[in-house]
Design an enzyme around this catalytic site. Structure first.
Site, mmCIF file in Angstrom:
data_model
loop_
_atom_site.group_PDB
_atom_site.id
_atom_site.type_symbol
_atom_site.label_atom_id
_atom_site.label_comp_id
_atom_site.label_asym_id
_atom_site.label_seq_id
_atom_site.Cartn_x
_atom_site.Cartn_y
_atom_site.Cartn_z
ATOM 1 N N GLY A 1 -2.162 2.263 -4.741
ATOM 2 C CA GLY A 1 -1.314 3.454 -4.780
ATOM 3 C C GLY A 1 -0.210 2.777 -3.183
ATOM 4 O O GLY A 1 -0.931 2.821 -2.267
ATOM 5 N N LYS B 1 -12.870 -8.238 -3.433
ATOM 6 C CA LYS B 1 -12.446 -7.545 -2.377
ATOM 7 C C LYS B 1 -14.315 -7.501 -1.643
ATOM 8 O O LYS B 1 -14.513 -7.533 -0.631
ATOM 9 C CB LYS B 1 -12.704 -6.008 -2.994
ATOM 10 C CG LYS B 1 -11.132 -6.236 -2.868
ATOM 11 C CD LYS B 1 -10.934 -4.477 -4.416
ATOM 12 C CE LYS B 1 -9.679 -4.577 -4.558
ATOM 13 N NZ LYS B 1 -9.402 -3.726 -5.561
ATOM 14 N N THR C 1 5.883 -1.583 -4.684
ATOM 15 C CA THR C 1 5.102 -0.276 -4.519
ATOM 16 C C THR C 1 4.645 0.176 -3.216
ATOM 17 O O THR C 1 5.257 0.545 -2.408
ATOM 18 C CB THR C 1 3.782 0.428 -4.761
ATOM 19 O OG1 THR C 1 3.883 0.311 -6.548
ATOM 20 C CG2 THR C 1 3.881 1.820 -5.008
ATOM 21 N N ASP D 1 -10.932 -8.398 -9.493
ATOM 22 C CA ASP D 1 -10.033 -8.127 -8.437
ATOM 23 C C ASP D 1 -11.534 -8.206 -7.628
ATOM 24 O O ASP D 1 -11.016 -7.253 -6.071
ATOM 25 C CB ASP D 1 -9.420 -6.556 -8.906
ATOM 26 C CG ASP D 1 -8.884 -6.021 -7.996
ATOM 27 O OD1 ASP D 1 -7.985 -6.264 -6.977
ATOM 28 O OD2 ASP D 1 -9.016 -5.419 -7.854
#
Ligand code: HSE
Length: 428
Positions: free
Chosen positions: A304, A207, A14, A203
């Site tokens: 996204g 970060k 993506t 995850d």
């Protein structure tokens, strides 16, 4: 003749397809803004034949990312494959070794090997940038390294895993249990291939530790983060939190204290009407506090195609403009190794357990809390059938070690019928 900056992209999922779309569709804008023609010269992915909705016919194809990373016609190696080791690490090392700039969205790679890779980039006098690795489209790395460079950063808080925020807010709105919403998120394709990366808090902690490194000038240290996932959160917790004016979020918190660096990623209660409490669905939010700026709130899509590709291109554009900022804001050799501190900051806590409904049982639990130096602020026993009663307790501010002590005592009490959980209440 216009100078060009040639990208080699490894990973055409993506995000990779999104980067190619931006390069193709916004070519004139990129060139006007940087004075450089940004082009893709070569790509690499697992399948050559898959339709990705983008025209790859003008780009050379490589099967091996390491070969792509070292190509003479690649100036910037864009790593979008993911994975903490394996081909991602090998190809990034190869690119830096060959004197190529690197842009990556790979939080796991940097959380585990960031310091060594930043050193390698500096030795090679090239950039290693990772805006897309943290909070998708939110330019939080740029905010910390550049916009807030005049501040001593005092605290960072963030909701940085959209899947967990989707699950928690969907549970609240639907009244459905965790397992059912987890399955729904899975069907919608929200979960990572290893779902524990999302729901286990890994995850998001990747970060958080990257932000800490920039904020406090410390070597990135994933092992120092304290982690708790969202799998134990029940619909009763969400409802009880709401009744009290709070919402449960998988919240990252990082602060430098006198005894070391505290980094926690755990479900917490935050005020319902705060910016963090208002966060819905897959959106991310990072709250940064600095000695001069005060508090700032950054909000946006955490994943996204468009948002993540936007972040990748922000890094590419810095390189096109000739901007080379050290990966973690200051040269790698100057990053300190801060001791990891267990959180000692006192907070109120929400504690849930279930107790046998019999004379004296509640008094024993109150005594366990008292023995751990915990004072009860509020206590509620819910309606129930049978002789096991769900009990919710809110404490006055207390140190995490006291809560651990109380939880052990409650868990081993003969009248406790479900394992107790404790969630920190963070007033933001
Ligand atoms: N799985 C992540 C999320 C996106 O749900 O936010 C990639 O880090």
């Amino acid at each position: 003749m216009t100078k060009s900056l040639r990208l080699g992209i490894a990973g055409l999922g993506t995000v990779g397809a999104g980067v190619i779309k931006i390069v193709q569709q916004n070519a004139a804008l990129l060139s006007a803004r940087s004075g450089v023609s940004v082009e893709v010269t070569a790509v690499c992915a697992q399948s050559r034949t898959k339709n990705r909705g983008v025209d790859l016919s003008n780009y050379a194809w490589e099967d091996d990312p390491v070969t792509l990373a070292k190509r003479d016609d690649v100036d910037v190696y864009v790593e979008l494959m993911g994975g903490e080791d394996g081909p991602a690490k090998a190809s990034v090392e190869a690119a830096l070794g060959a004197g190529k700039h690197v842009v990556t969205a790979n939080k796991a790679l940097l959380a585990h090997h960031g310091h060594a890779l930043a050193s390698a980039a500096e030795t090679a006098k090239v950039s290693l940038r990772f805006e897309a690795a943290v909070a998708g489209g939110i330019p939080v790395i740029k905010a910390l390294t550049e916009g807030l460079a005049g501040n001593k950063i005092t605290r960072i808080m963030g909701v940085m895993n959209g899947t967990c925020n989707y699950i928690l807010t969907r549970m609240e709105h639907s009244g459905l249990p965790y397992d059912q919403i987890f399955e729904e998120a899975n069907k919608l394709g929200f979960l990572e291939a290893d779902p524990n990366l999302d729901v286990g808090g890994i995850d998001a902690a990747h970060k958080l530790v990257l932000l800490s490194s920039i904020a406090y000038g410390t070597q990135v240290d994933f092992g120092a983060a304290q982690l708790q996932g969202i799998g134990e959160i029940s619909i009763d917790d969400i409802t009880a939190a709401k009744d009290m004016g709070y919402r449960i979020k998988l919240l990252g918190l990082s602060q430098m204290t006198d005894h070391g660096l505290e980094q926690t990623m755990q479900p917490c209660l935050v005020p319902y009407n705060s910016p963090l409490g208002q966060l819905e669905g897959g959106t991310n939010m990072v709250v940064i506090e600095g000695d001069n700026v005060g508090q700032i709130v950054l909000r946006g899509a955490g994943a996204g195609e468009g948002p993540t590709a936007s972040a990748v291109m922000g890094d590419v554009m810095d390189i096109a403009r000739g901007i080379n900022i050290p990966t973690f804001g200051i040269p790698a050799a100057q990053l300190t190794s801060a001791p990891a501190a267990q959180s000692t900051t006192p907070s109120a806590y929400y504690i849930r357990t279930s107790l046998r409904d019999a004379p004296g049982v509640l008094a024993n639990i109150a005594r366990a809390l008292g023995d751990a130096s915990i004072s009860i602020d509020r206590l509620r026993q819910q309606n129930h059938e049978g002789d096991s009663a769900p009990v919710l307790i809110v404490t006055h501010p207390t140190e995490p070690a006291n809560v651990d002590k109380a939880l052990k005592a409650i868990a081993t009490n003969k009248d406790t019928t479900s394992d107790p959980i404790a969630l920190k209440i963070v007033e933001v």
